[in-house]
Write an enzyme that holds these catalytic residues in place. Structure first.
Site, PDB file in Angstrom:
ATOM      1  CB  ALA A  96      -6.103   1.492  11.051  1.00  0.00           C
TER       2      ALA A  96
ATOM      3  CG  HIS B 118      -3.432  -2.565  11.366  1.00  0.00           C
ATOM      4  ND1 HIS B 118      -4.119  -1.416  11.437  1.00  0.00           N
ATOM      5  CD2 HIS B 118      -2.938  -2.795  10.119  1.00  0.00           C
ATOM      6  CE1 HIS B 118      -3.705  -1.021  10.026  1.00  0.00           C
ATOM      7  NE2 HIS B 118      -3.224  -1.738   9.281  1.00  0.00           N
TER       8      HIS B 118
ATOM      9  N   GLY C  32      -4.288   4.028   4.106  1.00  0.00           N
ATOM     10  CA  GLY C  32      -3.180   3.756   3.128  1.00  0.00           C
ATOM     11  C   GLY C  32      -3.966   2.975   2.145  1.00  0.00           C
TER      12      GLY C  32
ATOM     13  CB  CYS D  90       1.714   8.083   9.521  1.00  0.00           C
ATOM     14  SG  CYS D  90       0.192   7.048   9.727  1.00  0.00           S
TER      15      CYS D  90
ATOM     16  N   GLY E 245       1.752   4.971   1.837  1.00  0.00           N
ATOM     17  CA  GLY E 245       2.036   5.505   3.165  1.00  0.00           C
ATOM     18  C   GLY E 245       3.296   4.898   3.906  1.00  0.00           C
TER      19      GLY E 245
ATOM     20  N   GLY F 169      -6.753   0.310   3.273  1.00  0.00           N
ATOM     21  CA  GLY F 169      -7.921   1.349   3.586  1.00  0.00           C
ATOM     22  C   GLY F 169      -7.713   2.001   4.911  1.00  0.00           C
TER      23      GLY F 169
ATOM     24  CB  ALA G 193      -3.495   5.367  10.071  1.00  0.00           C
TER      25      ALA G 193
ATOM     26  NE  ARG H 197      -0.249   0.182   4.915  1.00  0.00           N
ATOM     27  CZ  ARG H 197       0.642   1.122   5.473  1.00  0.00           C
ATOM     28  NH1 ARG H 197       1.373   2.036   4.788  1.00  0.00           N
ATOM     29  NH2 ARG H 197       1.236   0.810   6.627  1.00  0.00           N
TER      30      ARG H 197
END
Length: 238
Positions: free
Chosen positions: A175, A95, A162, A191, A90, A173, A160, A88
């Site tokens: 979080a 998570h 990304g 990030c 970013g 997607g 967040a 992705r």
């Protein structure tokens, strides 16, 4: 254009297993689009929206800097966390339990072909959801995601984002921290942005725990309206 979106809640699921499942759905959609183009067909492409919680995991985007992970592999193991380099956009993201992760796998040809608009609408979905809980969240110029107290010394990130897109098909997607253990964010530069802190919905509301299902219901309601989508809830099969 197919505006039906299959919504699946995967519950608590291993990151790699979920990534593989995303990749399968993503590739299946791409294959339909490629076949449509080659054979001059008009087969309908599907759309999905996955909700999931992950065990503790750190992921680094393709343009990210590994130096933004502040601990060793051994320290990650001691904390019960895993690490993945992924495809992705970013930088580094965490998570974990108490966080709502959302993976829309959409064919944007069914909605609009504008990746910036797509990101802004995902942000708007979260901003509207947080407003339902009495919080004024907003965007931060030049930074994706959703923030509180932007432009002040107390700016903090609560969500967040990304994504990856190919042939207008999306994956990965957002979080959203709902009941997140914020201590895990101390093990990285979130990030890749120095000098900014991270927060969680339960902390902002001064509560021990927020009902995750209530937050998911609000997220999907705003998603449905913003994307003019029809949500079809299906039991997850992974």
């Amino acid at each position: 254009m197919n505006k039906k979106v299959v919504l699946q809640d995967l519950g608590l699921k291993d990151y790699k297993e979920t990534w593989d499942y995303q990749e399968q759905l993503f590739q299946d959609t791409l294959d339909i689009k490629i076949r449509n183009r080659r054979e001059e067909l008009a087969l309908e492409t599907p759309n999905y929206f996955l909700f999931v919680e992950h065990p503790h995991v750190y992921t680094l985007g393709k343009s990210g800097d590994i130096d933004n992970l502040l601990v060793s592999e051994k320290q990650l193991e001691e904390k019960g966390a895993t690490f993945y380099k992924i495809n992705r956009g970013g930088d580094i993201t965490y998570h974990g339990p108490g966080q709502i992760v959302g993976y829309p796998i959409l064919d944007l040809d069914n909605f609009f072909t504008d990746i910036h608009k797509y990101l802004r609408l995902l942000e708007e979905m979260v901003i509207l959801t947080l407003a339902d809980f009495g919080l004024k969240a907003e965007r931060s110029k030049g930074e994706t995601g959703v923030w509180l107290d932007v432009g002040t010394p107390f700016a903090r990130k609560i969500c967040a984002m990304g994504v990856r897109a190919s042939r207008w098909v999306t994956m990965h997607g957002f979080a959203l921290n709902v009941n997140a253990d914020l201590g895990y964010f101390d093990m990285m530069i979130p990030c890749g942005i120095k000098g900014k802190t991270v927060t969680s919905l339960n902390v902002e509301l001064g509560k021990k725990e927020i009902d995750l299902d209530e937050v998911k219901q609000k997220l999907q309601a705003h998603f449905k309206k913003l994307f003019a989508a029809e949500l079809i809830i299906k039991k997850a099969k992974v």
